[in-house]
Scaffold this active site. Sequence first.
Site, mmCIF file in Angstrom:
data_model
loop_
_atom_site.group_PDB
_atom_site.id
_atom_site.type_symbol
_atom_site.label_atom_id
_atom_site.label_comp_id
_atom_site.label_asym_id
_atom_site.label_seq_id
_atom_site.Cartn_x
_atom_site.Cartn_y
_atom_site.Cartn_z
ATOM 1 N N LYS A 16 19.425 -32.550 12.799
ATOM 2 C CA LYS A 16 20.391 -31.887 13.672
ATOM 3 C C LYS A 16 20.270 -30.369 13.600
ATOM 4 O O LYS A 16 20.297 -29.680 14.626
ATOM 5 C CB LYS A 16 21.820 -32.297 13.302
ATOM 6 N N ARG A 85 33.179 -34.545 12.786
ATOM 7 C CA ARG A 85 32.614 -35.542 11.889
ATOM 8 C C ARG A 85 33.448 -36.816 11.840
ATOM 9 O O ARG A 85 33.002 -37.811 11.288
ATOM 10 C CB ARG A 85 32.474 -34.971 10.473
ATOM 11 N N ARG A 124 13.636 -31.920 -0.960
ATOM 12 C CA ARG A 124 13.714 -30.491 -0.641
ATOM 13 C C ARG A 124 13.842 -29.647 -1.901
ATOM 14 O O ARG A 124 14.543 -30.014 -2.837
ATOM 15 C CB ARG A 124 14.912 -30.201 0.285
ATOM 16 N N ARG A 156 18.917 -28.480 -4.411
ATOM 17 C CA ARG A 156 20.328 -28.251 -4.158
ATOM 18 C C ARG A 156 21.128 -29.437 -4.690
ATOM 19 O O ARG A 156 20.686 -30.587 -4.584
ATOM 20 C CB ARG A 156 20.567 -28.088 -2.654
ATOM 21 N N ARG A 167 26.679 -39.407 0.519
ATOM 22 C CA ARG A 167 26.901 -38.778 1.828
ATOM 23 C C ARG A 167 26.598 -39.749 2.961
ATOM 24 O O ARG A 167 27.308 -39.794 3.967
ATOM 25 C CB ARG A 167 26.030 -37.524 1.955
#
Length: 217
Positions: A16, A85, A124, A156, A167
């Site tokens: 996104k 959301r 990542r 992260r 999540r």
Amino acid sequence: MSELNLILLGPPGAGKGTQASRLTEDFGLPYIGTGDLLREHVADGSELGQQAKEHMDQGGLVPDDLVIAMILEKVDDEGDDGFPRTVVQADALADELEKMDRRLTAALLISAPDDVVVQRLSGRRQCSEGHLYHVDFDPPKHEGRCDQCGKPLHQREDDAPEKVRTRLATYHEKTEQLIDYYDDRGLLRRFDGTQDKVKVHDHIRATLATLRLEERL
């Protein structure tokens, strides 16, 4: 098309943010990524940010009232929109757009399977200067070190596999309801987030061109 008011839906890691950046360049659109806005409040140490941090650290969704307060403040200040959301947030956005005599153009759903999302996000790595890498798709030349500044790379906290799965579970439980919400209103457009990002971008551009033609008829 007189204006574009777009919502980007999809699980974390579906692409996104990438597509939003391209759309802002293509059409000069302002963009608010809800996650970016939340992290900004947390970094600034705002009262809303401190409350949001407790939920973000647990990998859950920040409560609707906090997100709505942040977003509507931003919408009022800059004329932007970049959420919802949850269905509660979707209703709040619809009400706010109506007050501003604006309408939603489309909800763009970029989908990707859970295993793809976990691989993308948990791989990542980032240095303190903000340079990004991926252990599988874009690794640094020297493991654990940034090619550009030489500083150590880190994962992260919310990219840890267990946090990503949390999540995703939250997305399936709460945010996924928005697919039916916008589909029922004839606003949903679907895109395959596993495809190359250029192909996804081209598909979105073609879809928006079609909407523009339909508007003129």
